[in-house]
Design a protein around this motif. Structure first.
Motif, PDB file in Angstrom:
ATOM      1  N   LEU A 245       1.817   5.559  -7.109  1.00  0.00           N
ATOM      2  CA  LEU A 245       1.141   6.371  -8.123  1.00  0.00           C
ATOM      3  C   LEU A 245      -0.330   5.961  -8.190  1.00  0.00           C
ATOM      4  N   ASP A 246      -1.181   6.941  -8.435  1.00  0.00           N
ATOM      5  CA  ASP A 246      -2.613   6.665  -8.466  1.00  0.00           C
ATOM      6  C   ASP A 246      -3.260   7.482  -9.578  1.00  0.00           C
ATOM      7  N   ILE A 247      -4.106   6.814 -10.383  1.00  0.00           N
ATOM      8  CA  ILE A 247      -4.866   7.528 -11.420  1.00  0.00           C
ATOM      9  C   ILE A 247      -5.999   8.296 -10.729  1.00  0.00           C
ATOM     10  N   ASP A 248      -6.022   9.590 -10.927  1.00  0.00           N
ATOM     11  CA  ASP A 248      -7.022  10.420 -10.249  1.00  0.00           C
ATOM     12  C   ASP A 248      -8.425  10.120 -10.755  1.00  0.00           C
ATOM     13  N   ARG A 249      -9.360  10.067  -9.793  1.00  0.00           N
ATOM     14  CA  ARG A 249     -10.788   9.882 -10.073  1.00  0.00           C
ATOM     15  C   ARG A 249     -11.041   8.685 -11.005  1.00  0.00           C
ATOM     16  N   PHE A 250     -10.340   7.609 -10.764  1.00  0.00           N
ATOM     17  CA  PHE A 250     -10.475   6.448 -11.644  1.00  0.00           C
ATOM     18  C   PHE A 250     -11.863   5.815 -11.523  1.00  0.00           C
ATOM     19  N   LYS A 251     -12.424   5.825 -10.321  1.00  0.00           N
ATOM     20  CA  LYS A 251     -13.767   5.251 -10.149  1.00  0.00           C
ATOM     21  C   LYS A 251     -14.782   6.001 -11.015  1.00  0.00           C
ATOM     22  N   ARG A 252     -14.612   7.317 -11.104  1.00  0.00           N
ATOM     23  CA  ARG A 252     -15.530   8.093 -11.942  1.00  0.00           C
ATOM     24  C   ARG A 252     -15.378   7.689 -13.411  1.00  0.00           C
ATOM     25  N   ILE A 253     -14.148   7.421 -13.847  1.00  0.00           N
ATOM     26  CA  ILE A 253     -13.928   6.987 -15.236  1.00  0.00           C
ATOM     27  C   ILE A 253     -14.666   5.678 -15.490  1.00  0.00           C
ATOM     28  N   GLU A 289      -6.162   0.911  -9.395  1.00  0.00           N
ATOM     29  CA  GLU A 289      -5.552   1.983 -10.192  1.00  0.00           C
ATOM     30  C   GLU A 289      -4.250   2.471  -9.582  1.00  0.00           C
ATOM     31  N   GLU A 290      -3.716   1.763  -8.585  1.00  0.00           N
ATOM     32  CA  GLU A 290      -2.466   2.149  -7.937  1.00  0.00           C
ATOM     33  C   GLU A 290      -1.278   1.401  -8.546  1.00  0.00           C
ATOM     34  N   PHE A 291      -0.163   2.143  -8.644  1.00  0.00           N
ATOM     35  CA  PHE A 291       1.070   1.579  -9.175  1.00  0.00           C
ATOM     36  C   PHE A 291       2.205   1.897  -8.208  1.00  0.00           C
ATOM     37  N   MET A 292       3.206   1.036  -8.215  1.00  0.00           N
ATOM     38  CA  MET A 292       4.393   1.247  -7.389  1.00  0.00           C
ATOM     39  C   MET A 292       5.591   1.418  -8.308  1.00  0.00           C
ATOM     40  N   LEU A 293       6.380   2.459  -8.037  1.00  0.00           N
ATOM     41  CA  LEU A 293       7.576   2.725  -8.831  1.00  0.00           C
ATOM     42  C   LEU A 293       8.790   2.686  -7.899  1.00  0.00           C
ATOM     43  N   MET A 294       9.781   1.877  -8.274  1.00  0.00           N
ATOM     44  CA  MET A 294      11.026   1.815  -7.525  1.00  0.00           C
ATOM     45  C   MET A 294      12.137   2.415  -8.387  1.00  0.00           C
ATOM     46  N   LEU A 295      12.895   3.347  -7.792  1.00  0.00           N
ATOM     47  CA  LEU A 295      13.967   4.029  -8.505  1.00  0.00           C
ATOM     48  C   LEU A 295      15.293   3.715  -7.816  1.00  0.00           C
ATOM     49  N   PRO A 296      16.029   2.727  -8.276  1.00  0.00           N
ATOM     50  CA  PRO A 296      17.295   2.360  -7.637  1.00  0.00           C
ATOM     51  C   PRO A 296      18.353   3.449  -7.802  1.00  0.00           C
ATOM     52  N   ASP A 297      19.282   3.505  -6.831  1.00  0.00           N
ATOM     53  CA  ASP A 297      20.418   4.437  -6.886  1.00  0.00           C
ATOM     54  C   ASP A 297      19.959   5.866  -7.172  1.00  0.00           C
ATOM     55  N   LEU A 343      10.445  -2.061   5.430  1.00  0.00           N
ATOM     56  CA  LEU A 343       9.868  -1.709   4.128  1.00  0.00           C
ATOM     57  C   LEU A 343       8.397  -1.341   4.239  1.00  0.00           C
ATOM     58  N   VAL A 344       7.685  -2.010   5.145  1.00  0.00           N
ATOM     59  CA  VAL A 344       6.263  -1.681   5.292  1.00  0.00           C
ATOM     60  C   VAL A 344       6.087  -0.242   5.738  1.00  0.00           C
ATOM     61  N   GLU A 345       7.025   0.280   6.535  1.00  0.00           N
ATOM     62  CA  GLU A 345       6.943   1.666   6.978  1.00  0.00           C
ATOM     63  C   GLU A 345       7.252   2.610   5.839  1.00  0.00           C
ATOM     64  N   ALA A 346       8.237   2.272   5.011  1.00  0.00           N
ATOM     65  CA  ALA A 346       8.566   3.118   3.870  1.00  0.00           C
ATOM     66  C   ALA A 346       7.380   3.193   2.911  1.00  0.00           C
ATOM     67  N   ILE A 347       6.732   2.065   2.672  1.00  0.00           N
ATOM     68  CA  ILE A 347       5.566   2.063   1.781  1.00  0.00           C
ATOM     69  C   ILE A 347       4.417   2.816   2.420  1.00  0.00           C
ATOM     70  N   ALA A 348       4.268   2.703   3.740  1.00  0.00           N
ATOM     71  CA  ALA A 348       3.219   3.458   4.430  1.00  0.00           C
ATOM     72  C   ALA A 348       3.467   4.958   4.308  1.00  0.00           C
ATOM     73  N   ARG A 349       4.723   5.399   4.398  1.00  0.00           N
ATOM     74  CA  ARG A 349       5.043   6.822   4.228  1.00  0.00           C
ATOM     75  C   ARG A 349       4.679   7.288   2.820  1.00  0.00           C
ATOM     76  N   ALA A 350       4.947   6.427   1.819  1.00  0.00           N
ATOM     77  CA  ALA A 350       4.588   6.790   0.443  1.00  0.00           C
ATOM     78  C   ALA A 350       3.073   6.888   0.295  1.00  0.00           C
ATOM     79  N   ASP A 351       2.335   5.998   0.957  1.00  0.00           N
ATOM     80  CA  ASP A 351       0.867   6.058   0.918  1.00  0.00           C
ATOM     81  C   ASP A 351       0.355   7.353   1.558  1.00  0.00           C
ATOM     82  N   ARG A 352       0.990   7.753   2.664  1.00  0.00           N
ATOM     83  CA  ARG A 352       0.563   8.997   3.318  1.00  0.00           C
ATOM     84  C   ARG A 352       0.866  10.204   2.438  1.00  0.00           C
ATOM     85  N   ALA A 353       1.998  10.166   1.751  1.00  0.00           N
ATOM     86  CA  ALA A 353       2.328  11.270   0.839  1.00  0.00           C
ATOM     87  C   ALA A 353       1.334  11.312  -0.324  1.00  0.00           C
ATOM     88  N   LEU A 354       0.909  10.137  -0.804  1.00  0.00           N
ATOM     89  CA  LEU A 354      -0.102  10.101  -1.867  1.00  0.00           C
ATOM     90  C   LEU A 354      -1.418  10.687  -1.367  1.00  0.00           C
TER      91      LEU A 354
END
Length: 368
Positions: A245-253, A289-297, A343-354
């Motif tokens: 998760l990322d807060i949009d335009r956080f640098k501008r804030i 400004e980035e957050f990681m969310l894990m949703l088990p099951d 896991l590094v690949e899964a996180i990389a995929r999430a970064d690309r989706a972001l």
């Protein structure tokens, strides 16, 4: 330690740590009482003390101390403010000592070291005020015993000798009280130092696991939690999702309103996100400004619905600042972990989706 010896120790002292300490101290006091009364037996053997009264005193003294031990070992003493019954044990021992003084005759001077041992017994557990009270009690009991025996048997308990004995204990007991005061202050200082050390260690532990600003899990702790979830899913055949998760335009804030406002945005987002996600979900500050969310099951479709609800709630948030209110939005990259995937690949995929969510105009959730 052999199992039999361990079982014997548990039966004698108990299994709870504090009860074991209290029981052990009481047994030590019982041993001291037995030793002191055995010395009275020697006085009987050399015809200094009368056999009958000494036997009665021995039964009274040992019986009383064993009663204290039974109360502590059974847990009955825990109903009292002092489960160790230290003051009660000391008072009883001083009473027995004063009675022994009346029976010891010419050997009565041997009772004084016993009195001192009794008082020293409480130096490390009683407050200075309580030690002073015990000292006054000792002075009262032994002074009374001296006065009684001067009246009953002045040939052996000569008045001038008993007055000298009284002066000796009247000098010794205030010294014991002073020593107790010094030890009490040292003990209080050590307690404060231990409390401060525990607080510092607890704070360091929190810092090692938590982000100081938001209170969320930090990146290192989150990485360990994700790895633990991966292992759990591999063992049980379940699935989980990850979202960056990322807060949009956080640098501008930050540039426009200042870093304190930016920090407040991060805090408000963290509070809102924690209120919106499930109890089993884990949210961490991943960096900036980035957050990681894990949703088990959780499978991808359900995870996306949950993230959309969070995105909508964040879009409606407002953060107060000096010139009014500030709104902000959220972008998210979501993936479902594939069994066997690094896991590094899964996180990389999430970064690309972001990144795709940012490219598509922000304020959206993209599943990768």
């Amino acid at each position: 330690m052999s199992p039999r010896l361990q079982a014997f120790g548990d039966a004698l002292l108990g299994t709870e740590r504090r009860q074991r300490v209290r029981s052990a101290r009481c047994l030590l006091a019982c041993g001291l009482m037995a030793y002191s009364l055995a010395s009275m037996g020697y006085f009987v053997a050399v015809d200094i003390a009368p056999a009958g009264p000494v036997l009665v005193l021995a039964l009274f003294g040992l019986g009383g101390m064993l009663a204290f031990y039974a109360a502590i070992r059974s847990g009955a003493s825990q109903r009292f403010a002092d489960p160790s019954l230290t003051i009660a044990q000391m008072s009883f021992a001083l009473l027995v000592g004063a009675l022994a003084y009346t029976l010891a005759g010419r050997a009565r001077g041997a009772v004084f070291p016993i009195m001192m041992v009794v008082l020293m017994f409480g130096l490390y557990s009683l407050t200075p005020r309580q030690v002073r009270a015990m000292s006054w009690l000792a002075l009262l009991l032994f002074g009374g015993a001296m006065g009684l025996m001067v009246w009953r048997d002045p040939a052996i308990y000569r008045p001038e000798v008993e007055f000298a004995h009284f002066l000796v204990i009247a000098i010794i007991l205030p010294a014991v009280s002073m020593l107790a005061g010094q030890l009490g202050r040292l003990r209080d200082a050590l307690k404060r130092q231990k409390a401060e050390l525990r607080e510092a260690l607890a704070h360091n532990e929190v810092l090692a696991l938590r982000d100081e600003l938001t209170g969320l899990a930090n990146r290192r702790h989150m990485a360990a939690l994700i790895e633990a979830e991966r292992e759990r899913c591999a063992a049980h055949g379940s699935r989980f999702c990850l979202a960056v998760l990322d807060i949009d335009r956080f640098k501008r804030i930050n540039d426009t309103h200042g870093h304190p406002v930016g920090d407040r945005v991060l805090e408000v987002f963290a509070q809102e996100a924690l209120a919106a996600i499930r109890e089993a979900d884990v949210l961490a500050r991943w960096g900036g400004e980035e957050f990681m969310l894990m949703l088990p099951d959780t499978r991808l479709t359900a995870a996306r619905l949950g993230l959309e609800r969070l995105r909508t709630r964040v879009e409606a948030l407002r953060v107060a600042h000096g010139s009014g209110e500030l709104g902000f939005t959220l972008s998210a990259g979501l993936v479902e972990y594939t069994p066997g995937e690094p896991l590094v690949e899964a996180i990389a995929r999430a970064d690309r989706a972001l990144y795709q969510a940012k490219q598509q105009g922000r304020n959206r959730v993209v599943a990768g």
